[in-house]
Motif scaffolding. Structure first.
Motif, PDB file in Angstrom:
ATOM      1  N   THR B 390       0.676  -0.828  -0.127  1.00  0.00           N
ATOM      2  CA  THR B 390       0.294   0.128  -0.015  1.00  0.00           C
ATOM      3  C   THR B 390       1.035   1.005   0.142  1.00  0.00           C
ATOM      4  O   THR B 390       0.172   1.986  -0.173  1.00  0.00           O
ATOM      5  CB  THR B 390      -0.883  -0.085   1.356  1.00  0.00           C
ATOM      6  N   ARG B 508      -5.478  -1.920  -6.177  1.00  0.00           N
ATOM      7  CA  ARG B 508      -6.667  -2.030  -5.579  1.00  0.00           C
ATOM      8  C   ARG B 508      -7.481  -3.455  -5.873  1.00  0.00           C
ATOM      9  O   ARG B 508      -8.726  -4.206  -5.022  1.00  0.00           O
ATOM     10  CB  ARG B 508      -7.947  -1.203  -6.492  1.00  0.00           C
ATOM     11  N   ILE B 511      -6.213  -5.460  -2.755  1.00  0.00           N
ATOM     12  CA  ILE B 511      -6.384  -5.081  -1.742  1.00  0.00           C
ATOM     13  C   ILE B 511      -8.190  -5.921  -1.604  1.00  0.00           C
ATOM     14  O   ILE B 511      -8.864  -6.078  -1.218  1.00  0.00           O
ATOM     15  CB  ILE B 511      -6.434  -4.016  -1.660  1.00  0.00           C
ATOM     16  N   THR B 512      -9.271  -5.495  -2.784  1.00  0.00           N
ATOM     17  CA  THR B 512     -10.526  -5.553  -3.013  1.00  0.00           C
ATOM     18  C   THR B 512     -10.677  -7.199  -2.803  1.00  0.00           C
ATOM     19  O   THR B 512     -11.385  -7.744  -2.182  1.00  0.00           O
ATOM     20  CB  THR B 512     -11.150  -5.084  -4.134  1.00  0.00           C
ATOM     21  N   LEU B 515      -9.597  -7.851   1.052  1.00  0.00           N
ATOM     22  CA  LEU B 515     -10.958  -7.972   1.688  1.00  0.00           C
ATOM     23  C   LEU B 515     -11.950  -8.834   1.557  1.00  0.00           C
ATOM     24  O   LEU B 515     -12.905  -9.123   2.186  1.00  0.00           O
ATOM     25  CB  LEU B 515     -11.425  -6.911   1.177  1.00  0.00           C
ATOM     26  N   GLU B 629      -5.696   6.016   0.702  1.00  0.00           N
ATOM     27  CA  GLU B 629      -6.074   4.845   0.053  1.00  0.00           C
ATOM     28  C   GLU B 629      -5.495   3.555   1.669  1.00  0.00           C
ATOM     29  O   GLU B 629      -6.618   3.215   1.287  1.00  0.00           O
ATOM     30  CB  GLU B 629      -4.874   4.491  -1.299  1.00  0.00           C
ATOM     31  N   GLU B 630      -4.922   3.498   2.218  1.00  0.00           N
ATOM     32  CA  GLU B 630      -4.414   3.068   3.628  1.00  0.00           C
ATOM     33  C   GLU B 630      -5.480   3.222   4.666  1.00  0.00           C
ATOM     34  O   GLU B 630      -6.580   1.827   5.197  1.00  0.00           O
ATOM     35  CB  GLU B 630      -3.234   2.806   4.272  1.00  0.00           C
ATOM     36  N   LEU B 633      -8.914   1.829   3.372  1.00  0.00           N
ATOM     37  CA  LEU B 633      -8.577   0.013   3.574  1.00  0.00           C
ATOM     38  C   LEU B 633      -8.775  -0.219   5.364  1.00  0.00           C
ATOM     39  O   LEU B 633      -8.931  -1.816   5.732  1.00  0.00           O
ATOM     40  CB  LEU B 633      -7.001  -0.077   3.257  1.00  0.00           C
ATOM     41  N   SER B 636     -12.514   0.295   5.782  1.00  0.00           N
ATOM     42  CA  SER B 636     -13.448  -1.156   5.088  1.00  0.00           C
ATOM     43  C   SER B 636     -12.842  -2.551   6.227  1.00  0.00           C
ATOM     44  O   SER B 636     -14.180  -2.953   7.074  1.00  0.00           O
ATOM     45  CB  SER B 636     -13.221  -1.359   4.355  1.00  0.00           C
TER      46      SER B 636
END
Lengths: 230, 894
Positions: B390, B508, B511-512, B515, B629-630, B633, B636
């Protein structure tokens, strides 16, 4: 024969129990002496030399076992334990320490009287032994080593006879597993309760008089056995 | 001719070792896998044996934790009084070292060697006290749990999720003259734990639950067994060496561990130690102080010093060497000192920030020759490395610029070559767009601009007249120069932006997917603990941070509930921040507006229903701020977790509410039962006795007898009720003390029948049991049967028969009690075993306690049996079936 009214030392810290025994026992031919604690009990025990003692285990000053030990150190007077504690270990401990029998509170007057009489009989008859013992349908010839049930001879193994004779000698009283094991198998086997259980099962089967009446050999679960005096 | 062979001589090292031991006390360690295995008892037993041999034994310190068995065993030893000291208003007691040294017994017992002494004691740790005792020539028996061993600290934390703070250097264990493993199986230990026989320092319930899991215990046990086996091995080697017995010796393995400032270095050191252990090799840890050392932060430098100290404690030699080139310095040192193995950290990603970057590792691997190289992965230790980055690449990284310059150089050579062959004129400038584009796509905007700049300058210098100057003579060339510059900048910019966007979307996507997986995992978890652990791990790995999760405790204050890496401690300042964050629902701590002095940043976790907990972050790098961005993240992740926690808590609440409702129902039933079952017999007794007392001569003998009979029956009933109540409370208190033994079933059944004789006449009962033995507790079984027979007596018509029958099937005995009553109540056949439940007969309550069957079932189950009820199939009536283990082994009577 000496016709003397036997005296009972009642040791209990509960006044109600003492009162009830004090009123209830004399009509059955006893003289009662009372003590409310251990120290008092020991004093009276030494002075009056009663014929039998009814001892409560939960005393305010000295532990009942302690009282029992000190009494045993002085005389072989029969001691009947009276206790509200319903634990097997406590009963066994008291019996091993020399108590003659126990009655659990609450109790039946009839039961108490029966136990008292048994205890007294033993106290008075420590020396003499009748050659033939009879209880209900059972009779045992202690000289010829013969056992009869309703007049018919029953064949027992030597070990079974040993156990039965020991029970006869203590008829009416509870005998612990350890005492029986020591008697029949020797001191090395006092932990082998299994031996005794198997043997007792056979003995009970051989001495069963009738399905509907109570067996003369009573199991005191976890403690030992008792040969009923009928 | 005869050849004289010289007898083998003991090796000088072994002899030296032996002499070193003389005059020194002997150390015996009782090693266990977990608290409660019985180390202290074993130590006391053996000390007793020594005492009987006439050895002067003194107890320095033994923690009985008020366990009577331990206390009993400690009797008969001289116990040295402890030294008391006042620390922060509390009186603490420690072993009195000076008194022991003065007393000089032959043998001292010192429990819990890993214990930390009260601050301001002579030594901070108890094992140092032990060392002093040994040095004074006093023998020591001591105990230690395997999780306290320093080299296993990380492994244990990974297994148990608990970080053990009181650690014991391995060299102490290694130096012990004897190690005795006190072993018990995980099942036995759990049993003892349930019986409350195990005391543990880890007081938090969560910790205990984690720690005493069967899997953990098995793993710890394996560690302990292995460690003890290793020591035995070493004893044999020592013995063989000092007695000059020939054997296949490992040829002097020598291990070199190379540490740097990366946090995984500590794990690397521990790995090296384990390797050295398994090879029985000496080992050394080194740090190469290259010019880059100057650019390290103070914290990183401290970290290196810590790692080297750790290595020392683990028994390594350590060294810090200056060297221009790390790989060369390591290899040179290794060759000089005859190392056989090198342990280095394997870079986990391309731009590994640290000395041992990819190229260093590669070079060591290439040039190590006869030396084996082991590259230890940083994964699984310290911080999990994930594919998600990240953070942008480090802006001070010079590699892209070097490569770009190189590209321009190559282009220049190539362009020069072509220029010789074919005169391209200003077309050459087109060639210089290539490195610019390449750099832009590969490295991003700034390297691209840099490349554009040097491309243009180089082009000017080498190809535009006047050559080899930065001047430009021809105005035409000005144009081509300008166009090149313009195109280079624009193209570089565009390419860099494309790359940046590609990077971003890749990140992304990554990350997605992370997640997505995380959410999936969370929904699959039902245990709160596991949710917290998963979350802490996820956040720690994605953000490279120390994570703590705090939830409210019973009094509503935040309390540490989980963390990654496992950690249970938090300093006062952080706690203040945590409290503020909890009270106000706002971020607090480092980089927040409130309490920025704290080490950690605390963030609230909230759902629609409110605050559920807080999360504490401690970034590993010094930059505290998070990128947007972090931040997104983290938001969420926190949202997901908060929802999962709330779900979990809701489930618990519903469970609790149900339990409470049940408890309420039970209480009502109990009160009804108590008032009814106590009052009714009392009323009869009081009534009958007062009637007799007041009415002298009024009643005839028959009436008097009847009233006396009533008094007696009612008193007996009261006695049974009290007995059942007592049994029930013994059951619920878990104080039955079940003693299983072989029992003659017929015998017990007869005794039971005898006890209910007055209520159930024996001629109503058909006994068909035969010769069956069961494994049970005689008293419990008798009471269960009494209650079953009582139940039959109560619910069946007078005079109807009751059958008691036993069968044996596959090692189980089933005893059935069959009656001819109305059968089971229709509503719910199983409720008859509930406490205070009573089946209603037509219009009245049966005079019973509502406890008999509940007690019977509880007793039977406590003996490992079952008790069920069903209706008769052939006619109306109930069948109660009790099953127990059969006893098959017959003893021999002679």
């Amino acid at each position: 024969m000496n016709v003397r009214v036997p005296s009972i030392l009642i040791v209990d810290d509960e006044p109600q129990i003492r009162r009830f025994l004090r009123v209830g026992l004399p009509p059955h031919g006893f003289i009662c002496v009372e003590a409310a604690n251990g120290a008092e009990a020991l004093k009276i025990f030494e002075k009056d030399k009663p014929d039998v003692v009814i001892l409560d285990l939960g005393l305010p000053d000295i532990d009942g076992y302690g009282v029992l030990e000190q009494m045993r150190a002085q005389a072989l007077t029969p001691v009947l334990i009276l206790s509200a504690r319903d634990d097997v270990a406590g009963k066994v401990r008291a019996l091993e320490a020399g108590a003659d029998d126990y009655v659990t509170k609450p109790f039946d007057m009839e039961e108490l009287l029966a136990r008292l009489k048994t205890a007294l009989r033993h106290g008075l008859q420590v020396a003499g032994e009748l050659p033939i013992f009879t209880t209900g349908p059972l009779s045992v010839d202690l000289v010829r080593r013969q056992v009869f049930l309703r007049g018919e001879e029953v064949h027992l193994t030597p070990k079974e006879y040993d156990v039965l004779r020991f029970l006869v000698q203590h008829a009416g009283k509870v005998v612990t597993h350890q005492q029986l094991l020591k008697q029949a198998w020797g001191a090395a086997h006092v932990e082998d309760v299994q031996y005794l259980r198997v043997l007792m099962r056979q003995l009970r089967r051989k001495l069963r008089p009738d399905e509907t009446v109570q067996h003369i050999l009573v199991t005191e679960q976890g403690v030992g056995y008792r040969l009923l005096l009928l | 001719m005869m050849t004289m062979t010289e007898p083998p001589r003991p090796s000088p090292e072994a002899l030296l070792e032996a002499t070193r031991h003389e005059g020194r006390g002997r150390l015996k360690i009782f090693l266990g896998a977990a608290p409660g295995v019985g180390k202290t008892c074993e130590m006391l037993t053996q000390a007793r044996a020594r005492q009987l041999e006439g050895v002067d034994v003194v107890i320095g310190v033994v923690e009985s934790h008020s366990r009577p068995e331990t206390e009993a065993m400690a009797q008969g030893f001289e116990v040295l009084p402890r030294k008391h000291s006042l620390y922060r208003g509390r009186v603490l007691s420690e072993m009195d070292l000076d008194a022991l040294l003065l007393r000089r017994p032959k043998l001292v017992l010192v429990d819990e060697m890993a214990h930390s002494n009260v601050p301001e004691s002579r030594h901070p740790k108890r094992y140092q006290d032990v060392e002093e005792l040994l040095a004074a020539g006093i023998d020591v028996y001591t105990t230690v749990n395997i999780q306290h061993l320093e080299s296993l600290n990380d492994v244990v934390a990974q297994i148990t999720r608990i970080r053990v703070r009181e650690t014991l250097p391995d060299r102490i264990l290694d130096a012990a003259d004897e190690i005795e493993l006190v072993d018990t199986t995980a099942d036995d230990l759990l049993q003892r734990l349930h019986e409350g026989k195990v005391y543990t320092r880890i007081q938090a319930r969560r910790a205990i639950r984690h720690f005493f899991r069967p899997g953990n215990l098995a793993a710890l046990r394996e560690l302990a067994l292995r460690r003890a086996a290793q020591h035995v091995d070493r004893d044999v080697v020592d013995y063989m060496q000092s007695h000059a017995i020939d054997g296949p010796w490992a040829i002097g393995e020598h291990i070199l561990a190379c540490v740097d400032e990366h946090p995984a270095s500590a794990e690397l050191v521990r790995r090296a130690r384990r390797l050295a252990d398994s090879l029985k090799a000496d080992w050394t840890a080194i740090y190469i102080e290259s010019p880059q050392h100057l650019s390290l932060t103070e914290a990183e430098k401290d970290g290196i010093a810590d790692t080297l100290r750790l290595a020392q404690r683990l028994g390594a030699e350590t060294a810090t060497l200056p060297g221009r080139d790390v790989a060369d310095a390591i290899l040179e040192y290794a060759r000089q000192k005859n190392f056989t193995q090198i342990v280095i950290g394997k870079p986990a990603r391309r731009h590994f920030r640290g000395l041992l970057s990819g190229s260093v590792v590669r070079r060591i691997l290439r040039q190590s020759g006869a030396i084996s190289v082991m590259a230890v992965s940083a994964e699984g230790a310290g911080f999990p490395e994930k594919a998600v980055h990240t953070r942008p690449a480090d802006s001070t990284d010079y590699e892209p610029y070097c490569f770009s310059a190189l590209g321009v150089g190559l282009t220049t050579v190539f362009a020069g070559g072509i220029d010789r062959l074919v005169a391209l004129g200003t077309g050459i400038s087109m060639l210089f767009l290539i490195p610019v584009m390449v750099s832009a796509v590969t490295f991003g905007l700034w390297p691209a601009l840099f490349t554009a700049f040097i491309s243009v300058m180089t082009y000017n210098f080498f190809f535009l007249p006047p050559l080899y100057t930065f001047n430009i003579a021809d105005p035409n060339n000005w144009l081509s120069f300008g166009v090149l510059l313009f195109v280079a900048v624009i193209a570089g910019n565009l390419a860099a932006r494309v790359r940046a966007e590609a990077d971003l979307s890749a990140r992304r996507a990554c990350i997605t997917s992370e997640l997505f997986h995380f959410t999936g995992r969370l929904t699959g978890i039902t245990q709160l603990d596991d949710i917290l652990w998963a979350t802490a791990y996820q956040i720690a790995s994605m953000l490279k941070a120390n994570v703590l999760i705090l939830l409210p405790d019973a009094s509503g204050r935040p309390e540490i509930a989980s963390g990654y890496p496992p950690d249970d401690e938090i300093d006062a300042q952080d706690m203040a921040a945590a409290n503020w964050c909890w009270d106000h629902g706002q971020p607090a701590g480092r980089n927040a507006e409130t309490l920025p002095g704290a080490k950690r940043l605390f963030l609230p976790m909230r759902t629609g229903a409110g605050l559920v907990g807080i999360i504490g972050l401690l970034r590993m790098d010094e930059k505290g701020m998070m990128s947007t961005e972090e931040q997104r993240l983290l938001d969420s992740l926190i949202d997901q977790t908060a929802l999962a926690i709330e779900r979990c808590q809701l489930v618990q609440k519903v469970d609790k509410a149900q339990v409470r409702a049940e408890a309420d129902k039970l209480r009502v039933a109990m009160l009804t039962s108590l008032s009814h079952d106590l009052r009714t017999p009392l009323a009869s007794i009081l009534g009958a006795s007062s009637a007799l007392m007041s009415g002298h001569g009024v009643y005839n003998q028959a009436q008097t007898d009847e009233m006396l009979g009533t008094i007696r029956e009612e008193a007996e009933r009261l006695d049974r009720f009290v007995g059942n109540l007592l049994d029930m409370s013994r059951l619920e208190a878990g104080a039955l003390g079940v003693k299983l033994q072989e029992i003659d079933l017929a015998d017990v059944a007869e005794t039971a029948l005898e006890r209910v004789r007055r209520r159930l006449s024996p001629d109503r009962v058909q006994m068909d049991i035969g010769d069956v033995s069961v494994r049970a507790d005689p008293l419990l079984l008798e009471q269960s049967l009494v209650n079953l027979l009582d139940n039959a007596a109560k619910y069946t018509p007078a005079g109807s028969p009751v059958r008691v029958q036993a069968d044996v099937h596959d090692g189980r005995v089933s005893l059935t009690v069959t009656d001819e009553g109305p059968g089971l109540p229709e509503e719910d056949t199983n409720r008859i075993f509930d406490k205070f439940y009573r089946a209603k007969t037509v219009d009245r309550h049966v005079a019973g306690t509502g406890l008999g069957l509940a007690v019977a079932r509880g007793f039977v189950e406590s003996m490992g049996g079952t008790l069920t009820a069903s209706d008769r199939e052939d006619r109306s009536g109930a069948v109660f079936c009790l099953t127990l283990d059969a006893e098959t082994a017959e003893s021999i009577v002679s």
